[in-house]
Design a protein around this motif. Structure first.
Motif, PDB file in Angstrom:
ATOM      1  N   VAL A  68       0.848  -1.195   0.000  1.00  0.00           N
ATOM      2  CA  VAL A  68       0.000   0.000   0.000  1.00  0.00           C
ATOM      3  C   VAL A  68       0.881   1.241   0.000  1.00  0.00           C
ATOM      4  O   VAL A  68       1.906   1.289   0.684  1.00  0.00           O
ATOM      5  CB  VAL A  68      -0.937  -0.010   1.229  1.00  0.00           C
ATOM      6  CG1 VAL A  68      -1.833   1.224   1.253  1.00  0.00           C
ATOM      7  CG2 VAL A  68      -1.762  -1.291   1.260  1.00  0.00           C
ATOM      8  N   GLY A  84      -2.593   5.169   1.752  1.00  0.00           N
ATOM      9  CA  GLY A  84      -3.463   4.096   2.214  1.00  0.00           C
ATOM     10  C   GLY A  84      -4.612   3.814   1.275  1.00  0.00           C
ATOM     11  O   GLY A  84      -5.481   2.999   1.572  1.00  0.00           O
ATOM     12  N   GLN A  85      -4.635   4.457   0.114  1.00  0.00           N
ATOM     13  CA  GLN A  85      -5.731   4.288  -0.841  1.00  0.00           C
ATOM     14  C   GLN A  85      -5.323   3.546  -2.111  1.00  0.00           C
ATOM     15  O   GLN A  85      -6.156   2.979  -2.788  1.00  0.00           O
ATOM     16  CB  GLN A  85      -6.304   5.654  -1.239  1.00  0.00           C
ATOM     17  CG  GLN A  85      -6.893   6.429  -0.073  1.00  0.00           C
ATOM     18  CD  GLN A  85      -8.026   5.695   0.597  1.00  0.00           C
ATOM     19  OE1 GLN A  85      -9.015   5.322  -0.034  1.00  0.00           O
ATOM     20  NE2 GLN A  85      -7.889   5.436   1.887  1.00  0.00           N
ATOM     21  N   LEU A 142      -8.556   1.637  -3.212  1.00  0.00           N
ATOM     22  CA  LEU A 142      -9.638   1.530  -2.242  1.00  0.00           C
ATOM     23  C   LEU A 142     -10.539   2.722  -2.503  1.00  0.00           C
ATOM     24  O   LEU A 142     -10.058   3.849  -2.665  1.00  0.00           O
ATOM     25  CB  LEU A 142      -9.107   1.533  -0.819  1.00  0.00           C
ATOM     26  CG  LEU A 142      -8.331   0.275  -0.440  1.00  0.00           C
ATOM     27  CD1 LEU A 142      -7.718   0.420   0.943  1.00  0.00           C
ATOM     28  CD2 LEU A 142      -9.235  -0.950  -0.491  1.00  0.00           C
ATOM     29  N   PRO A 179     -14.888   2.532   5.126  1.00  0.00           N
ATOM     30  CA  PRO A 179     -15.623   1.287   5.359  1.00  0.00           C
ATOM     31  C   PRO A 179     -17.122   1.517   5.484  1.00  0.00           C
ATOM     32  O   PRO A 179     -17.574   2.561   5.955  1.00  0.00           O
ATOM     33  CB  PRO A 179     -15.046   0.775   6.685  1.00  0.00           C
ATOM     34  CG  PRO A 179     -13.751   1.486   6.862  1.00  0.00           C
ATOM     35  CD  PRO A 179     -13.897   2.800   6.159  1.00  0.00           C
ATOM     36  N   SER A 181     -14.345  -2.130   3.193  1.00  0.00           N
ATOM     37  CA  SER A 181     -14.001  -1.098   2.223  1.00  0.00           C
ATOM     38  C   SER A 181     -14.070  -1.724   0.836  1.00  0.00           C
ATOM     39  O   SER A 181     -13.658  -2.874   0.641  1.00  0.00           O
ATOM     40  CB  SER A 181     -12.582  -0.575   2.456  1.00  0.00           C
ATOM     41  OG  SER A 181     -12.496   0.053   3.714  1.00  0.00           O
ATOM     42  N   VAL A 211     -13.020  -5.595   1.449  1.00  0.00           N
ATOM     43  CA  VAL A 211     -12.033  -6.060   2.413  1.00  0.00           C
ATOM     44  C   VAL A 211     -12.232  -5.330   3.731  1.00  0.00           C
ATOM     45  O   VAL A 211     -12.496  -4.128   3.751  1.00  0.00           O
ATOM     46  CB  VAL A 211     -10.582  -5.863   1.895  1.00  0.00           C
ATOM     47  CG1 VAL A 211     -10.244  -4.405   1.698  1.00  0.00           C
ATOM     48  CG2 VAL A 211      -9.571  -6.539   2.816  1.00  0.00           C
ATOM     49  N   ASN A 212     -12.163  -6.080   4.820  1.00  0.00           N
ATOM     50  CA  ASN A 212     -12.179  -5.477   6.143  1.00  0.00           C
ATOM     51  C   ASN A 212     -10.727  -5.273   6.533  1.00  0.00           C
ATOM     52  O   ASN A 212      -9.994  -6.252   6.748  1.00  0.00           O
ATOM     53  CB  ASN A 212     -12.901  -6.378   7.147  1.00  0.00           C
ATOM     54  CG  ASN A 212     -13.023  -5.736   8.497  1.00  0.00           C
ATOM     55  OD1 ASN A 212     -12.053  -5.203   9.041  1.00  0.00           O
ATOM     56  ND2 ASN A 212     -14.215  -5.788   9.067  1.00  0.00           N
ATOM     57  N   LEU A 213     -10.278  -4.027   6.574  1.00  0.00           N
ATOM     58  CA  LEU A 213      -8.868  -3.736   6.818  1.00  0.00           C
ATOM     59  C   LEU A 213      -8.425  -4.084   8.235  1.00  0.00           C
ATOM     60  O   LEU A 213      -7.235  -4.264   8.494  1.00  0.00           O
ATOM     61  CB  LEU A 213      -8.569  -2.271   6.499  1.00  0.00           C
ATOM     62  CG  LEU A 213      -8.794  -1.888   5.035  1.00  0.00           C
ATOM     63  CD1 LEU A 213      -8.658  -0.386   4.851  1.00  0.00           C
ATOM     64  CD2 LEU A 213      -7.857  -2.643   4.119  1.00  0.00           C
ATOM     65  N   ASP A 214      -9.373  -4.208   9.162  1.00  0.00           N
ATOM     66  CA  ASP A 214      -9.028  -4.579  10.533  1.00  0.00           C
ATOM     67  C   ASP A 214      -8.839  -6.092  10.702  1.00  0.00           C
ATOM     68  O   ASP A 214      -7.956  -6.532  11.433  1.00  0.00           O
ATOM     69  CB  ASP A 214     -10.095  -4.088  11.510  1.00  0.00           C
ATOM     70  CG  ASP A 214     -10.143  -2.575  11.604  1.00  0.00           C
ATOM     71  OD1 ASP A 214      -9.083  -1.929  11.436  1.00  0.00           O
ATOM     72  OD2 ASP A 214     -11.241  -2.034  11.809  1.00  0.00           O
ATOM     73  N   ASP A 259      -8.864  -8.405   7.857  1.00  0.00           N
ATOM     74  CA  ASP A 259      -8.354  -8.975   6.612  1.00  0.00           C
ATOM     75  C   ASP A 259      -9.368  -9.894   5.928  1.00  0.00           C
ATOM     76  O   ASP A 259      -9.032 -10.610   4.986  1.00  0.00           O
ATOM     77  CB  ASP A 259      -7.020  -9.698   6.828  1.00  0.00           C
ATOM     78  CG  ASP A 259      -6.175  -9.718   5.573  1.00  0.00           C
ATOM     79  OD1 ASP A 259      -6.220  -8.742   4.802  1.00  0.00           O
ATOM     80  OD2 ASP A 259      -5.479 -10.724   5.336  1.00  0.00           O
ATOM     81  N   LEU A 310     -12.007 -10.988   3.298  1.00  0.00           N
ATOM     82  CA  LEU A 310     -12.050 -10.578   1.894  1.00  0.00           C
ATOM     83  C   LEU A 310     -13.177 -11.279   1.155  1.00  0.00           C
ATOM     84  O   LEU A 310     -13.384 -12.485   1.321  1.00  0.00           O
ATOM     85  CB  LEU A 310     -10.716 -10.946   1.221  1.00  0.00           C
ATOM     86  CG  LEU A 310     -10.620 -10.729  -0.286  1.00  0.00           C
ATOM     87  CD1 LEU A 310     -10.529  -9.238  -0.612  1.00  0.00           C
ATOM     88  CD2 LEU A 310      -9.415 -11.475  -0.850  1.00  0.00           C
TER      89      LEU A 310
END
Length: 148
Positions: free
Chosen positions: A60, A64-65, A92, A96, A102, A130-133, A135, A137
């Motif tokens: 990344v 962060g995008q 991204l 979220p 996200s 994807v849930n970035l907290d 992972d 998917l």
């Protein structure tokens, strides 16, 4: 040259202490899209067949995008694989949602293949959640592959 087109829906469970890096898997499915007066409806129905496994790595950027990604998709055994890498940066698309997912998108080029996919070329598009907290998917992929 033979052209093959197909769609896959990969899922990766959230990380846990038991399985810190679970793999994303896609079972065999039949996808139906019906266009009607109320828009479009789609179903993903399980069908008899084997499973594809995706292993990937993403880097990344500082915002962060944006990200770059590469990896391998294994189709029901070590002998049938596709290796891929980003065509430009993936994105991204915003914060979220209420469930912590996200939305994002990326396009990959097919770099190489083995077995059935020996000397394959082509492209894969990925629209994912994807849930970035955690992972977790959910990855909807469309493949357009050329075989010699």
């Amino acid at each position: 040259m033979q052209r093959i087109t197909y769609a896959l829906r990969f899922y990766r469970a959230p990380k846990s202490t038991e399985v810190p890096s679970p793999q994303a898997t896609a079972p065999s499915v039949q996808i139906t899209s019906v266009i009607g007066p109320d828009g479009v409806a789609a179903t993903f129905d399980a069908v008899e067949g084997q499973t594809a496994v995706m292993t990937n790595t993403a880097v990344v950027d500082h915002t962060g995008q944006l990200f770059f990604e590469w990896g391998t998709i294994n189709f029901a055994g070590e002998d049938n694989t596709l290796s891929f890498s980003s065509i430009g940066a993936g994105s991204l698309l915003g914060p979220p949602d209420a469930e912590g997912f996200s939305q994002g998108t990326v396009m990959w080029r097919v770099d190489s293949g083995t077995g059935t996919f020996e000397a394959a070329t082509g492209a894969i598009t990925s629209n994912f959640l994807v849930n970035l907290d955690t992972d977790e998917l959910i990855d909807y992929q469309f493949h357009l592959i050329y075989l010699p």
